[in-house]
Design a protein around this motif. Structure first.
Motif, PDB file in Angstrom:
ATOM      1  N   MET A  36       0.840  -1.204   0.000  1.00  0.00           N
ATOM      2  CA  MET A  36       0.000   0.000   0.000  1.00  0.00           C
ATOM      3  C   MET A  36       0.872   1.251   0.000  1.00  0.00           C
ATOM      4  N   CYS A  37       1.946   1.239   0.766  1.00  0.00           N
ATOM      5  CA  CYS A  37       2.868   2.373   0.814  1.00  0.00           C
ATOM      6  C   CYS A  37       3.541   2.575  -0.545  1.00  0.00           C
ATOM      7  N   GLU A  38       4.000   1.475  -1.152  1.00  0.00           N
ATOM      8  CA  GLU A  38       4.625   1.570  -2.480  1.00  0.00           C
ATOM      9  C   GLU A  38       3.659   2.158  -3.497  1.00  0.00           C
ATOM     10  N   ARG A  39       2.399   1.757  -3.440  1.00  0.00           N
ATOM     11  CA  ARG A  39       1.401   2.283  -4.378  1.00  0.00           C
ATOM     12  C   ARG A  39       1.182   3.765  -4.145  1.00  0.00           C
ATOM     13  N   ASN A  40       1.123   4.185  -2.881  1.00  0.00           N
ATOM     14  CA  ASN A  40       0.899   5.594  -2.569  1.00  0.00           C
ATOM     15  C   ASN A  40       2.046   6.480  -3.036  1.00  0.00           C
ATOM     16  N   ILE A  41       3.255   5.934  -3.071  1.00  0.00           N
ATOM     17  CA  ILE A  41       4.409   6.697  -3.553  1.00  0.00           C
ATOM     18  C   ILE A  41       4.242   7.048  -5.031  1.00  0.00           C
ATOM     19  N   GLU A  57      -1.777  -5.226  -4.342  1.00  0.00           N
ATOM     20  CA  GLU A  57      -1.502  -6.087  -5.493  1.00  0.00           C
ATOM     21  C   GLU A  57      -0.326  -6.991  -5.149  1.00  0.00           C
ATOM     22  N   LEU A  58      -0.607  -8.266  -5.024  1.00  0.00           N
ATOM     23  CA  LEU A  58       0.403  -9.270  -4.695  1.00  0.00           C
ATOM     24  C   LEU A  58       0.208 -10.484  -5.597  1.00  0.00           C
ATOM     25  N   SER A  59       1.179 -11.352  -5.613  1.00  0.00           N
ATOM     26  CA  SER A  59       1.076 -12.580  -6.405  1.00  0.00           C
ATOM     27  C   SER A  59       0.569 -13.738  -5.558  1.00  0.00           C
ATOM     28  N   HIS A  60      -0.075 -14.681  -6.229  1.00  0.00           N
ATOM     29  CA  HIS A  60      -0.500 -15.945  -5.616  1.00  0.00           C
ATOM     30  C   HIS A  60      -1.442 -15.755  -4.433  1.00  0.00           C
ATOM     31  N   VAL A  80      -8.054  -5.598  -3.501  1.00  0.00           N
ATOM     32  CA  VAL A  80      -7.093  -6.670  -3.203  1.00  0.00           C
ATOM     33  C   VAL A  80      -7.105  -7.597  -4.414  1.00  0.00           C
ATOM     34  N   ILE A  81      -5.984  -7.616  -5.139  1.00  0.00           N
ATOM     35  CA  ILE A  81      -5.982  -8.331  -6.420  1.00  0.00           C
ATOM     36  C   ILE A  81      -4.643  -9.032  -6.650  1.00  0.00           C
ATOM     37  N   ASP A  82      -4.714 -10.166  -7.309  1.00  0.00           N
ATOM     38  CA  ASP A  82      -3.522 -10.924  -7.671  1.00  0.00           C
ATOM     39  C   ASP A  82      -2.940 -10.292  -8.932  1.00  0.00           C
ATOM     40  N   LYS A  83      -1.707  -9.806  -8.828  1.00  0.00           N
ATOM     41  CA  LYS A  83      -1.132  -9.112  -9.990  1.00  0.00           C
ATOM     42  C   LYS A  83      -0.761 -10.066 -11.123  1.00  0.00           C
ATOM     43  N   GLU A  84      -0.652 -11.354 -10.832  1.00  0.00           N
ATOM     44  CA  GLU A  84      -0.363 -12.336 -11.875  1.00  0.00           C
ATOM     45  C   GLU A  84      -1.644 -12.843 -12.547  1.00  0.00           C
TER      46      GLU A  84
END
Length: 124
Positions: A36-41, A57-60, A80-84
Motif C-alpha cells: 500500500m505504501c509503495e502504491r501511494n508513492i 496487489e500481490l502474487s498468488h 485486493v488483487i492478484d497481480k499475476e
C-alpha cells in the motif's frame, strides 16, 4: 476465491487498515502495509473528495476482492488483487463501482448485506 467486505471504522479510533485487510484476506499485515505504501508513492489514490482507492496487489493470492471502509466522513475502496492472475469478477465489480452513479450508491452502504446486494447487481 473472491471476497466483498464492508467495515464500519467510524467508531474505532485505533482502526488499522492494513491489519483489517490482512486479516480478512489471509495476508501478512507487514506485506499489505508495504505494498500500500509503495502504491501511494506512485501518486494519489484519491478518486473523489471523500473516497480513496488503496491497492493491495500481490502474487498468488488465495482471496481477491474489494473492501468498502466507512470512516467518519470519508471512505476507502480497497482493491485486493492478484497481480499475476487478476480476478475478472473483481475487475468488473470495480469498474461498476467507479461509475459516478454507483459511487453515490456506495456512499449509502451501511452493512455487509447491503454491500453484497449492490455488488450482486453489478453488470446487470
Amino acid at each position: 476465491m473472491t471476497k466483498w467486505l464492508w467495515i464500519d471504522a467510524s467508531y474505532n479510533k485505533n482502526f488499522r487498515l492494513e491489519e483489517e485487510i490482512a486479516s480478512a484476506f489471509d495476508l501478512d499485515p507487514r506485506e499489505v502495509a508495504r505494498v500500500m505504501c509503495e502504491r501511494n508513492i506512485l501518486g494519489s489514490t484519491q478518486i473523489a473528495d471523500d473516497i480513496t482507492l488503496p491497492h493491495v496487489e500481490l502474487s498468488h493470492l488465495r482471496y481477491q476482492g474489494i473492501a468498502w471502509i466507512k470512516y467518519d466522513s470519508s471512505f476507502a475502496l480497497v482493491l485486493v488483487i492478484d497481480k499475476e492472475k487478476p480476478s475478472r469478477s473483481v475487475v468488473d465489480k470495480l469498474g461498476f463501482i467507479l461509475e459516478e452513479e454507483h459511487l453515490k450508491l456506495m456512499r449509502q452502504v451501511n452493512s455487509q448485506q447491503m454491500l453484497e446486494e449492490v455488488l450482486k447487481n453489478a453488470g446487470r
